[in-house]
Enzyme design. Sequence first.
Site, PDB file in Angstrom:
ATOM      1  CE  LYS A 228      -4.302  -1.617   2.107  1.00 19.02           C
ATOM      2  NZ  LYS A 228      -5.238  -1.444   3.236  1.00 19.02           N
ATOM      3  CG  HIS A 304      -8.353  -9.723   4.871  1.00 20.89           C
ATOM      4  ND1 HIS A 304      -7.226  -9.070   4.398  1.00 20.89           N
ATOM      5  CD2 HIS A 304      -8.705  -9.073   6.017  1.00 20.89           C
ATOM      6  CE1 HIS A 304      -6.916  -8.070   5.214  1.00 20.89           C
ATOM      7  NE2 HIS A 304      -7.797  -8.060   6.199  1.00 20.89           N
ATOM      8  NE  ARG A 307      -2.997  -8.594   5.400  1.00 24.31           N
ATOM      9  CZ  ARG A 307      -1.819  -7.988   5.406  1.00 24.31           C
ATOM     10  NH1 ARG A 307      -0.767  -8.584   4.875  1.00 24.31           N
ATOM     11  NH2 ARG A 307      -1.666  -6.789   5.942  1.00 24.31           N
ATOM     12  CG  HIS A 330      -0.480  -3.989   9.622  1.00 23.54           C
ATOM     13  ND1 HIS A 330      -0.662  -4.879  10.667  1.00 23.54           N
ATOM     14  CD2 HIS A 330      -1.336  -4.389   8.643  1.00 23.54           C
ATOM     15  CE1 HIS A 330      -1.575  -5.764  10.333  1.00 23.54           C
ATOM     16  NE2 HIS A 330      -2.006  -5.492   9.121  1.00 23.54           N
TER      17      HIS A 330
END
Length: 362
Positions: A228, A304, A307, A330
């Site tokens: 991200k 997800h 994960r 994160h």
Amino acid sequence: MRNQNKQQDFKKLQTILNELPWYVDEFINHKLRKLSTASLFNYCHDYKIFFNWIVSENLWSGTIKDIPLERLEKMTVLEIESFLNYLHYELDNKELTVNRKLSALKSLFNYLQNIAETPDLKPYISRNVMAKIEFNEVKETMETKANKMEGKILLGDEYERFRLFVANDYGELHKENKKLYNFHQLNKERDTAIVSLILGSGLRLSELIGIDLDDIDFSKYCVRVIRKGNKEQYVFFSQIAMADLQDYLTIRASRYQVDKSNKALFISAPIGPKGKSRRLTARSVEKLIEKYATAFGKPSLSVHKLRHSFATRYHAEINDVPKLRRQLGHSSIQTTMIYTHIKNDDLKTAVDKMDMPKEQAD
């Protein structure tokens, strides 16, 4: 190939922008260097819901593309509260989803009031109703979130049982159904490698499907991914994942009739006599995990949740939150902290001992 995917995402973003007012286009272009096209597409989807609601409530008589800045400037608190109630009660959005959509609107209105300028250096709007609107208070504690997650992820020996189910047992389960059995025989090495890589690294779905062959470092057991915020990172994966990857790579080119120019790691089978193999899509990976999860008896399992399963196991074995945060990519350590609340056996043992006679507890 990765550049091709970026171009496709950008085209999708431009398509939805063509339906929205000009100032949304300007705002999205302002954010383009800072956020992924997928995130910005979600912003636009939220704006489309908001502007459609304005038209449906007769707060504007034209099309959503023509809603002027003056209409936004005159929005009242009661109107915004009515929109949020519409999201919650009519669209059945949960509090977190309503908060996300409100956040997107706050970002847009903040840009219009505090960043964008007219030729005579005035803000686009002088009054920002979104500044008066508070987020819903989400009262779930970390423990509550962890408890909800716990029943939906793999724990204990389920990691290996699920991997083996994908590799072998699913085919055996459907041996009488030739179509399902043959399809599993065709894809079992690929599907096992996908499951194994997520369970052995904690990669996001977008990161997984974006991997090219050249991104894998076989000597260091790591893979280059774009995280991200468009950040490049090398992420480590397990020895089991490496073994399953190598099994898949031995059959990848011949089984999927892959052109040498196609560097995508995970490939879909060609469809039809003239079909070409191509990079596996995010939706295809979601569907294959749903298929195996349902047959395995754990239908809530998703990409997800795999994960989450990796993160839970990593924390249990390594107990190093900063390292786990980096492994998962994160941005905030608070997001990673949830895994410290899952499957706290020490706490459960301590509570159980309270009910024992003192001599037995000792």
